[in-house]
Design an enzyme around this catalytic site. Structure first.
Site, PDB file in Angstrom:
ATOM      1  N   ARG A   1       0.838  -1.210   0.128  1.00  0.00           N
ATOM      2  CA  ARG A   1       0.063   0.076  -0.055  1.00  0.00           C
ATOM      3  C   ARG A   1       0.789   1.329   0.046  1.00  0.00           C
ATOM      4  O   ARG A   1       1.938   1.290   0.534  1.00  0.00           O
ATOM      5  CB  ARG A   1      -0.928   0.034   1.269  1.00  0.00           C
ATOM      6  CG  ARG A   1      -2.192  -0.770   1.175  1.00  0.00           C
ATOM      7  CD  ARG A   1      -3.082  -0.237   0.278  1.00  0.00           C
ATOM      8  NE  ARG A   1      -4.640  -0.689   0.152  1.00  0.00           N
ATOM      9  CZ  ARG A   1      -4.821  -1.761  -0.776  1.00  0.00           C
ATOM     10  NH1 ARG A   1      -4.004  -2.230  -1.432  1.00  0.00           N
ATOM     11  NH2 ARG A   1      -5.975  -2.241  -0.471  1.00  0.00           N
TER      12      ARG A   1
ATOM     13  N   HIS B   1      -1.457   0.929  -9.549  1.00  0.00           N
ATOM     14  CA  HIS B   1      -2.234   0.071  -8.650  1.00  0.00           C
ATOM     15  C   HIS B   1      -3.046  -0.988  -9.283  1.00  0.00           C
ATOM     16  O   HIS B   1      -4.092  -1.215  -9.088  1.00  0.00           O
ATOM     17  CB  HIS B   1      -3.312   1.045  -7.790  1.00  0.00           C
ATOM     18  CG  HIS B   1      -3.269   0.383  -6.578  1.00  0.00           C
ATOM     19  ND1 HIS B   1      -3.938   0.890  -5.276  1.00  0.00           N
ATOM     20  CD2 HIS B   1      -3.765  -1.047  -6.101  1.00  0.00           C
ATOM     21  CE1 HIS B   1      -4.079   0.022  -4.275  1.00  0.00           C
ATOM     22  NE2 HIS B   1      -3.737  -1.370  -4.709  1.00  0.00           N
TER      23      HIS B   1
END
Lengths: 316, 316
Positions: A231, A279
């Site tokens: 993350r 992502h």
């Protein structure tokens, strides 16, 4: 039984259609067209607007799109009903592909070869063989193990680090803060697959990067490499850029960022030895996500135990 | 026993030093400092000047740097003494790394993501999962099998083609000219590892490329892909560029070329979906090559059978 798909991303329609396909007979609504909030029993959520899930009085189950649930736990009003993470062979396989690709990319010095190609230059660079490179995986859950399974046949020297002790065949395993420095010192390519929790925030900083690959570095890799598909909140981007510019870090592949989408102004976009992806390291198909969601809904309805239930105290 | 290292490449000194290191007590010379030609018993050769090996009256063994021996067989005066190909775990492992890297690179549409990154654009592209992609390997020798072993854990659908029939667990195998069209029609990513022989010259032409991936193409890969790490004489570069420009071919990774180094003027350097590498897919270390050479020399001296002996009628 009425289901809600709730997301601020542009994949809502895709998710809702796939859920309807797999939920024969069930009413599937797409936020913001919630109808009567009291109807909703289960929600499939990805980056939901804060506060909305709390307004569903009969909610019994929340399923997160993606293995990370920080996008849900960051909502202070998140209702206290079971929360399930998405863990699926499709997601796991895609993460393994991403890790395999990015590790090989830097081991084989592809950022430099691509730059040489741009200049029409035919030039050899010494490259280490896989068995000369130590790859360290942070996070030894389902995805970390899948990454290890695809890296092993290449002959990489594998090591792993996790919060709690793990044992994996052929992998030197380290655990907890006490082992971290030892793990880093013998890691040439660091692959971060950790979840976003209060403990991991800002972990990938100057101090950690300076600790990489200090002993016995492969002479033919110009320096250590960082690959982050965990993350964005784990990484301190200014520190990563600093380490790249000082050449204490050779290269990086980043799939996640402090702010997403990565702002246009970020120098990461333009760094010649950084690979930026949007992502999508383990972006699963709407079909696989919907199948998973409906399976959880049916498990709950029929009283079967839920899999991949999130422990909120742990953060994943 | 006197050995000769002979090459027109710039790696001669490196090879000779490594050979001296491993050949304790033996006299190792580096062309053009041959001394008395009658002294030389064995030669390690990489792109040797034509005609020189024929001038060594007591030559008993030639060892090729690299698995391909076309650089030797193209010399009409090549002496009729045993010729051994270089086959070594170091070389084989590096080829497997190259194939794994380039297959994943195109499956994950990295050429396009790198282009998007160059434009600071955060954009999703649909990508097939590995198990939706059919990878076809041409050439099922030691290197083809090593490539299969690293691709298998990702879940790719594997298929293979070879001159003579082979059987490999979990791989749909095809053989000979008669099977070629069937093999190609169900291949999304073609990996060529064939040697340069009269039979393979110009094989990778417009006709072959047009036959790729005609049935059941993965909807999320924009088209078929060519990866060539065999030899440049196999490829018709004008046809490859034509197919790329007509978009019947999505992308290519080429490690070998009709003319090497690839001329500056070649449009391959600048094509956004072509990865050019300088014939280094499986560039072994001087140390591993020298170890292999000296082992063959000792095997010959002690009367043991030679491994990886080239069959000149077959061309490899």
């Amino acid at each position: 039984m009425t289901l809600l798909v709730i997301t601020t991303s542009d994949r809502g329609t895709e998710f809702a259609e796939a859920a309807r396909h797999h939920a024969a007979g069930l009413d599937v609504r797409l936020w913001p067209d919630v109808g009567n909030p009291a109807d909703i029993h289960a929600a499939l959520a990805w980056l939901p607007p804060k506060g909305v899930l709390a307004m569903l009085p009969n909610l019994k189950l929340m399923v997160s799109v993606g293995a990370g649930v920080d996008h849900l736990l960051s909502d202070p009003g998140l209702p206290d009903v079971p929360l399930v993470r998405y863990v699926d062979p499709d997601l796991t396989g895609r993460m393994a592909e991403y890790v395999g690709l990015q590790v090989l990319f830097h081991q084989r010095r592809m950022a430099e070869f691509i730059e040489l190609q741009r200049q029409s230059r035919w030039e050899y660079l010494p490259e280490p063989a896989a068995n000369e490179v130590r790859v360290g995986i942070m996070g030894l859950g389902v995805m970390g193990r899948a990454a290890i399974d695809v890296l092993r046949p290449f002959g990489f020297q594998l090591r792993g680090w996790s919060r709690t002790p793990k044992a994996i065949d052929g992998v030197a395993c380290f655990a907890g803060t006490g082992d971290l420095d030892t793990f880093l010192a013998e890691t040439d390519i660091l692959v971060c697959l950790l979840p976003a929790t209060p403990d991991t925030r800002g972990l990938l900083d100057a101090r950690l990067l300076a600790g990489l690959s200090r002993t016995g570095r492969s002479a033919r890799l110009p320096g250590p490499v960082l690959i982050n598909a965990g993350r964005g909140s784990l990484q301190v981007e200014a520190d990563i850029l600093g380490a790249l510019n000082e050449q204490t870090l050779y290269a990086a592949s980043l799939d996640v960022f402090e702010v997403e989408p990565l702002p246009q102004a970020s120098p990461l976009w333009r760094h010649p030895r950084v690979v930026v992806t949007p992502h999508n390291a383990a972006e699963s198909t709407a079909d696989a996500i919907a199948r998973y969601f409906i399976r959880q809904v049916r498990d709950m309805a029929e009283g079967r135990p839920l899999e991949n239930l999130v422990d909120r105290s742990r953060g994943y």
